[in-house]
Enzyme design. Structure first.
Site, mmCIF file in Angstrom:
data_model
loop_
_atom_site.group_PDB
_atom_site.id
_atom_site.type_symbol
_atom_site.label_atom_id
_atom_site.label_comp_id
_atom_site.label_asym_id
_atom_site.label_seq_id
_atom_site.Cartn_x
_atom_site.Cartn_y
_atom_site.Cartn_z
ATOM 1 N N GLY A 228 0.781 -1.236 0.000
ATOM 2 C CA GLY A 228 0.000 0.000 0.000
ATOM 3 C C GLY A 228 0.806 1.276 0.000
ATOM 4 N N GLU A 270 4.691 -6.236 1.689
ATOM 5 C CA GLU A 270 4.197 -6.891 0.465
ATOM 6 C C GLU A 270 3.684 -5.814 -0.477
ATOM 7 O OE1 GLU A 270 1.267 -9.641 2.014
ATOM 8 O OE2 GLU A 270 -0.101 -7.996 2.412
ATOM 9 N N GLY A 272 3.385 -3.697 -3.995
ATOM 10 C CA GLY A 272 3.375 -3.908 -5.438
ATOM 11 C C GLY A 272 3.618 -2.594 -6.154
ATOM 12 N N ARG A 273 2.655 -1.686 -5.987
ATOM 13 C CA ARG A 273 2.613 -0.420 -6.710
ATOM 14 C C ARG A 273 3.926 0.371 -6.678
ATOM 15 N NH1 ARG A 273 -2.353 2.150 -7.089
ATOM 16 N NH2 ARG A 273 -2.941 0.793 -5.358
ATOM 17 N N ARG A 308 -8.312 1.870 -13.725
ATOM 18 C CA ARG A 308 -8.228 2.693 -12.507
ATOM 19 C C ARG A 308 -8.956 4.036 -12.657
ATOM 20 N NH1 ARG A 308 -4.279 4.515 -10.396
ATOM 21 N NH2 ARG A 308 -4.796 4.101 -8.235
ATOM 22 N N TYR A 312 -11.900 4.147 -9.976
ATOM 23 C CA TYR A 312 -11.739 4.955 -8.766
ATOM 24 C C TYR A 312 -11.569 6.441 -9.083
ATOM 25 C CZ TYR A 312 -9.062 0.619 -7.409
ATOM 26 O OH TYR A 312 -8.585 -0.633 -7.193
ATOM 27 N N CYS A 339 -18.522 1.086 -24.807
ATOM 28 C CA CYS A 339 -19.858 1.666 -24.752
ATOM 29 C C CYS A 339 -20.217 1.955 -23.301
ATOM 30 C CB CYS A 339 -20.855 0.705 -25.385
ATOM 31 S SG CYS A 339 -20.416 0.336 -27.075
ATOM 32 N N GLU A 340 -19.366 2.719 -22.647
ATOM 33 C CA GLU A 340 -19.559 3.120 -21.258
ATOM 34 C C GLU A 340 -18.981 4.514 -21.140
ATOM 35 O OE1 GLU A 340 -20.880 1.887 -18.597
ATOM 36 O OE2 GLU A 340 -21.333 -0.142 -19.304
HETATM 37 C C1 LIG Z 1 -3.158 -5.432 -3.158
HETATM 38 C C2 LIG Z 1 -2.436 -5.895 -1.969
HETATM 39 C C3 LIG Z 1 -1.087 -5.594 -1.801
HETATM 40 C C4 LIG Z 1 -0.316 -4.702 -2.734
HETATM 41 O O1 LIG Z 1 -0.782 -3.401 -2.717
HETATM 42 P P1 LIG Z 1 0.077 -2.227 -3.409
HETATM 43 O O2 LIG Z 1 -0.814 -1.041 -3.276
HETATM 44 O O3 LIG Z 1 0.304 -2.618 -4.806
HETATM 45 O O4 LIG Z 1 1.341 -2.107 -2.626
HETATM 46 C C5 LIG Z 1 -0.446 -6.148 -0.729
HETATM 47 N N1 LIG Z 1 -1.084 -6.944 0.151
HETATM 48 C C6 LIG Z 1 -2.382 -7.251 0.026
HETATM 49 C C7 LIG Z 1 -3.007 -8.152 1.024
HETATM 50 C C8 LIG Z 1 -3.102 -6.733 -1.031
HETATM 51 O O5 LIG Z 1 -4.397 -7.023 -1.139
#
Ligand SMILES: *Cc1c(COP(=O)(O)O)cnc(C)c1O
Length: 417
Positions: A228, A270, A272-273, A308, A312, A339-340
């Protein structure tokens, strides 16, 4: 927001070579981002970043990140299978799912992954299918104690995790069953750029770790602070200072963990982004322009390629490749052909007057971009290309074809074919 490490002439040449729309990723940028995050926690022995596979589930990218030192965080059968095929196994894999089918626990257990249970109620099914795991992590939801943010919502309204009482009960039960190593996990915010939020989460979990020890006699082996960490999608936003974030969590650690009975625990993230997000672009061409009550630029990508903004109202910066001499910027809606009417990459965005054939970069599309794609209106999902550190561009996933789209169809017998 970074640009691809290619000039406009090279980008145009690439878009001549490969049909738009496509995703382009910068390998070196992703590896640097992974290293920055890992280095920010170099003070924490045994620290692990488990890359959130769902953000960018493309094998070439996962392999790159694994080589840079990341473990993998999986949340579904497909993601477990992806890492299995890359020979990433054992405790390099964390399985954080929810409402989990038993078959997915079996797949995770077969890999030797660390299972992160969304709720202790799932333990009975896990044990029945896979036996008692040696290591088990539980996911905490603090409810009204914390606020979340726009994407993920407040914890009290979130479907994820267990309450404090349920969690304590879960550790007692798991210990009684014979689980030997325990972890604690929380993921409360998404795309959060305020380091104080993560420090508050760390402090909350450190305090909870002591409470778990007191109340259950369970000494945690690790704490997973979740993902996150946000990125600057807008040009006026600043990236999170990861080194400062690591240092602030270290302060909390020194105050709450160092020198206590919990000093042996390790930390994990954990994310990602923050690793792949800024280093991927959706490359698309303007197909038509239209002037009605507003100016519109219709591009060959759609919300099915990057949902996205439509889902959102997320901001993605858009730049014009090879702008040349143009008039002053004016507000335009950059739209796809679904078509949205929420199929818009930008609404009333000031951009130089656009014309058919213009090449656009939609920035910060490297995470939760193609991964969230879909096939509504029969849109075919785009190809992915990886710009390697040596400047070579590799196809890492081809574009879908109509045959791919129809591969699952059971045609009526009378169809002429
Ligand atoms: C989606 C998610 C992540 C990764 O979130 P990012 O915003 O990409 O860092 C990590 N852990 C869990 C449990 C998630 O659902």
């Amino acid at each position: 927001m970074p640009r691809p490490p290619l000039d406009d002439v090279a980008l145009e040449a690439l878009a001549q070579r490969f049909p738009t729309p496509f995703y382009l990723y910068d390998a070196a940028g992703m590896v640097r981002a992974a290293r920055r995050l890992i280095d920010a926690f170099a003070w924490a022995p045994g620290f692990r970043e488990y890359f959130a596979v769902k953000a960018t589930p493309t094998p070439a990218i996962l392999a790159l990140l694994a080589a840079a030192g990341c473990g993998m965080d999986c949340s579904s059968a497909a993601e477990l299978e992806l890492v299995r095929r890359l020979a990433i196994t054992g405790e390099s894999v964390m399985f954080s799912s929810n409402m989990t089918p038993v078959a997915e626990f079996q797949a995770a257990a077969a890999l030797g992954a660390i299972i992160n249970l969304d709720h202790p109620d799932l333990l009975a099914g896990l044990v029945a299918a896979c036996g008692v795991p040696t290591t088990l992590c539980l996911r905490y939801n603090p409810g009204a104690e914390r606020q979340g943010n726009r994407i993920i919502g407040d914890p009290a309204e979130s479907k994820f995790g267990a309450t404090r009482d349920q969690l304590l009960q879960g550790y007692r039960h798991a210990a009684a069953l014979g689980v030997r190593r325990f972890g604690l996990h929380a993921m409360l915010a998404s795309n959060e750029r305020d380091p104080a939020y993560f420090v508050a989460t760390a402090r909350m979990l450190f305090a909870l770790a002591h409470e778990i020890r007191r109340a259950c006699g369970v000494t945690l082996s690790f704490i997973n602070l979740g993902g996150g960490i946000g990125i600057p999608y807008r040009p006026d936003e600043a990236p999170v200072d990861l080194a400062a974030l690591g240092a602030a969590i270290r302060d909390a650690w020194e105050q709450q963990i160092a020198g206590t009975d919990l000093a042996g625990l390790t930390l994990a993230l954990e994310c990602g982004r923050v690793i792949t997000g800024p280093h991927g672009w959706l490359v698309t061409r303007v197909r038509h322009v239209k002037h009605t009550y507003r100016h519109y630029a219709g591009v060959d990508a759609t919300m099915a390629d990057l949902m996205r903004p439509g889902m959102y109202a997320a901001y993605h910066h858009i730049t014009l490749v090879n702008p040349g001499e143009r008039g002053a910027p004016r507000p335009v809606d950059v739209v796809g052909s679904l078509c949205e009417n929420n199929d818009k990459f930008a609404i009333q965005r000031p951009l130089p007057p656009l014309q058919p054939g213009d090449l656009l970069l939609i920035h910060d599309a490297g995470a939760h971009g193609r991964a969230m794609g879909f096939n509504y209106n029969g849109k075919l999902r785009a190809a992915e290309y990886l710009l390697a550190a040596d400047g070579a561009v590799h196809c890492i996933r081809r574009a879908e074809t109509l045959d791919d789209l129809f591969a699952t169809v059971c045609w009526p017998a009378a169809a002429p074919g």
